[in-house]
Write a protein that holds these residues in place. Structure first.
Motif, mmCIF file in Angstrom:
data_model
loop_
_atom_site.group_PDB
_atom_site.id
_atom_site.type_symbol
_atom_site.label_atom_id
_atom_site.label_comp_id
_atom_site.label_asym_id
_atom_site.label_seq_id
_atom_site.Cartn_x
_atom_site.Cartn_y
_atom_site.Cartn_z
ATOM 1 N N ALA A 35 -1.361 -1.853 6.972
ATOM 2 C CA ALA A 35 -0.799 -1.034 8.038
ATOM 3 C C ALA A 35 -0.868 0.430 7.624
ATOM 4 C CB ALA A 35 0.644 -1.432 8.303
ATOM 5 N N GLY A 36 -1.168 1.294 8.578
ATOM 6 C CA GLY A 36 -1.229 2.707 8.261
ATOM 7 C C GLY A 36 0.094 3.420 8.374
ATOM 8 N N HIS A 37 1.055 2.821 9.077
ATOM 9 C CA HIS A 37 2.298 3.513 9.431
ATOM 10 C C HIS A 37 3.459 3.194 8.504
ATOM 11 C CE1 HIS A 37 4.195 -0.126 11.326
ATOM 12 N NE2 HIS A 37 2.927 -0.486 11.330
ATOM 13 N N LYS A 38 3.192 2.437 7.442
ATOM 14 C CA LYS A 38 4.271 2.095 6.503
ATOM 15 C C LYS A 38 4.112 2.934 5.243
ATOM 16 C CE LYS A 38 4.795 -2.397 8.677
ATOM 17 N NZ LYS A 38 4.971 -3.861 8.546
ATOM 18 N N GLY A 39 3.828 2.317 4.111
ATOM 19 C CA GLY A 39 3.748 3.076 2.870
ATOM 20 C C GLY A 39 2.665 4.131 2.837
ATOM 21 N N SER A 63 0.837 -1.202 0.000
ATOM 22 C CA SER A 63 0.000 0.000 0.000
ATOM 23 C C SER A 63 0.871 1.252 0.000
ATOM 24 C CB SER A 63 -0.904 0.017 1.234
ATOM 25 O OG SER A 63 -2.044 -0.793 1.045
ATOM 26 N N GLY A 64 0.526 2.166 -0.887
ATOM 27 C CA GLY A 64 1.289 3.391 -1.020
ATOM 28 C C GLY A 64 2.393 3.318 -2.052
ATOM 29 N N VAL A 65 2.685 2.109 -2.518
ATOM 30 C CA VAL A 65 3.747 1.907 -3.513
ATOM 31 C C VAL A 65 3.187 1.250 -4.766
ATOM 32 C CG1 VAL A 65 5.983 0.835 -3.961
ATOM 33 C CG2 VAL A 65 5.457 1.681 -1.673
#
Length: 382
Positions: A197-201, A179-181
């Protein structure tokens, strides 16, 4: 410090994330959904705005089918414990995290079994065939780690979901490292469950996670309690998101997720992936010819790798290598088993562990050159 431990949690965060957390604490710090005064209503509106942002980001049709959790582990456990029943069978990859392995192992006492399918790096056809061969008449769920937190290997999530649905099998995607990538479109992929997870990507703060549930009626809540709704009833609400959001939420964390998602949208996930892959390839090329360095991922290929890799220097324990990188070269990495024992058994590193370097949008080629130089120096002294 050169921070290269982004698979554990991204650092630094975008400036907007820090600002939003501070604004949340100062401007709308009341308990959302618990009171009727203006600050509480404003706080509830901030939560809803964050839910809307996540829905747009993942192309989720019904914003109410998103639950905010305290982390991805909680989201995965919610589905594993709330969906599976006695006699059910699950197929997982050999790249899964202990957040999957441990709850599944505990559920053996409830008659739930699972089979491990090998994820073949760079060969989507072989990975799909391995999942297909693991299906039996009791298979009810695929759990798919979209990207390994040990090797960076990407699994063919869309193809595996299509395979599962041919047999009326549901799919739970763990997108903690993707997520995010890597763009994740739950409608296009037809995902049944997605945990992240919210705290990674996603660039949010720690203590945040996202759970998407296509059909909420399939899930029994992991936790029951106060929701701010239906308070006279002694049973948990059936409607989402209250069904899966008991207790006071992490309002600053949820607001940080919105700020993180907005940052990602402003940069474009494709651009973020391209930047991180460029750094990953430079890192791989720099490490591969250093004597005594063993890399555990084949040469990175676009769309087959996220931006992390594992390595060791000779027979040196991974924790010792990481300690030298930290204390002598001010490089932050992770060492050990990375909570993914099956992946390490597949790599043959269950005793030594691995040193993991994981990148983010905020890393640059100077960081890469610094760590390559540091590893070369350590290797020369072994």
């Amino acid at each position: 410090m050169v921070y290269l431990d982004n698979a554990a949690t991204t650092y630094p965060k975008p400036a907007a994330v820090y600002s939003e957390v501070n604004r949340c604490m100062k401007m709308y710090g009341a308990n959302p959904g618990r009171s009727g005064h203006r600050m509480s209503l404003n706080a509830a509106q901030q939560v809803y705005r964050s839910r809307e942002a996540a829905a747009v980001f993942y192309n989720i049709e019904d914003v109410e089918n998103i639950a905010f959790t305290q982390n991805c582990t909680y989201a995965l456990n919610t589905v594993i414990n709330g969906f599976l029943k006695h006699g059910d069978h699950v197929v997982i990859s050999d790249m899964e995290h202990n957040s999957v392995l441990r709850p599944l192992s505990r559920m053996a006492s409830r008659g739930v079994t699972f089979t491990v399918a090998k994820a073949v790096h760079g060969d989507f056809d072989a990975t799909v065939d391995n999942f297909r061969n693991a299906i039996n008449e009791k298979t009810k769920l695929f759990i798919i780690n979209h990207a390994s937190n040990v090797t960076g290997t990407i699994l063919p999530l869309s193809r595996l979901t299509a395979l599962a649905h041919q047999y009326d099998i549901k799919v739970l995607a763990d997108t903690s490292q993707s997520s995010g990538v890597i763009p994740t479109d739950v409608q296009e992929m037809q995902l049944d469950f997605m945990a992240s997870a919210g705290h990674k990507g996603l660039m949010g703060i720690m203590g945040t996670g996202i759970l998407y549930v296509r059909n909420p009626e399939l899930i029994v809540p992991l936790v029951c309690g106060g929701t701010g709704s239906s308070s006279l009833e002694l049973i948990q609400p059936y409607t989402m998101p209250d069904k899966l959001e008991s207790g006071t939420c992490n309002l600053p964390g949820i607001c940080s997720l919105r700020a993180g998602i907005e940052f990602l949208q402003s940069k474009g996930t494709e651009n973020i992936y391209r930047h991180e892959f460029y750094l990953l390839k430079a890192l791989y090329d720099g490490l591969k010819n250093i004597p005594n360095v063993k890399l555990y991922t084949p040469e990175p290929q676009p769309f087959y790798n996220v931006s992390l890799l594992s390595f060791n220097i000779g027979d040196m324990q991974s924790e010792d290598t990481a300690e030298i990188l930290d204390k002598k070269y001010s490089v932050a990495v992770r060492a050990g088993i990375h909570c993914a024992p099956l992946a390490h058994k597949a790599l043959g590193t269950e005793q030594q562990g691995t040193v993991r370097i994981s990148l983010s949008y905020f890393n640059n080629i100077g960081h890469i050159n610094h760590v390559i130089k540091a590893v070369r120096s350590i290797s020369s002294s072994v």
